[in-house]
Design a protein around this motif. Sequence first.
Motif, PDB file in Angstrom:
ATOM      1  N   PHE A  56      40.031  45.747 -15.383  1.00  0.00           N
ATOM      2  CA  PHE A  56      40.707  46.577 -14.385  1.00  0.00           C
ATOM      3  C   PHE A  56      40.232  48.028 -14.381  1.00  0.00           C
ATOM      4  CE2 PHE A  56      44.389  43.674 -15.738  1.00  0.00           C
ATOM      5  CZ  PHE A  56      43.964  42.656 -14.890  1.00  0.00           C
ATOM      6  N   THR A 136      45.333  37.948 -13.981  1.00  0.00           N
ATOM      7  CA  THR A 136      45.520  38.148 -12.544  1.00  0.00           C
ATOM      8  C   THR A 136      46.229  36.935 -11.995  1.00  0.00           C
ATOM      9  OG1 THR A 136      43.344  37.183 -12.053  1.00  0.00           O
ATOM     10  CG2 THR A 136      43.457  39.586 -12.294  1.00  0.00           C
ATOM     11  N   ARG A 142      48.447  41.809 -11.156  1.00  0.00           N
ATOM     12  CA  ARG A 142      47.610  41.800 -12.344  1.00  0.00           C
ATOM     13  C   ARG A 142      48.356  42.492 -13.460  1.00  0.00           C
ATOM     14  NH1 ARG A 142      42.819  46.220 -10.916  1.00  0.00           N
ATOM     15  NH2 ARG A 142      44.180  47.943 -10.278  1.00  0.00           N
TER      16      ARG A 142
END
Length: 221
Positions: A56, A136, A142
């Motif tokens: 991320f 996710t 997420r």
Amino acid sequence: MISDHIAILTHFALATPQANKLKAGNPLEFFALLAMAPEAGSDLQAIAQGAAQNLFGGLHPDVQVGVERNSARKKPLPGIPADWFIIRAVTRFAPEVYSAKGEQLRQDTPDGQAAIKSTFYAGKRVRANLTAFPWTHPQGGRGVSFNLAGIMDAGQGGERLSIGNDSASAFAKFADPKAAAPAPASQSPAAVPTPANTPASAANPFAQGAAAANPFAQPAA
């Protein structure tokens, strides 16, 4: 390291796995719901940050982290201070469980299972070895959750917590719908301060300021 911190064990399945009814297929999982003091916040954040970095690019505001203050829970855990962190760590594989002497208590032997069940209880002080993993969801969302790698009896005992005990059910047979209401007191009791007229520091002795509400939230890029 997160194992440097003493945690309070609340709900758990350490001897045998339990079905997770919130997941498809109800997979069997070992888990521990742990309460940790505010001092563990920076180490918890570092673990979550490391897991979120590659996938991320860090802990952004929309990344859910499996850590919350006890006061923020829908049902706060009794006997746990309001500002303590609550972490649910899970694994589908048997975590390493150790006694205070450092002896491993194995889940694949009857003696090991019996020792785990007799050693650990709600309120037990423990040390936990946690890792984190990013996830996710196909329908959006997420986050970062925690994996339970191992747990150890901290050798400090701890008062048993009344977690999972349903007092309403226990007292149901004693309820009398016809019972008379208590007579009003002759004098009004002293006014009880309300959140509206009580200083923030007095209303919650564990409060550490608004910034401490979610130490895992990161500013938007």
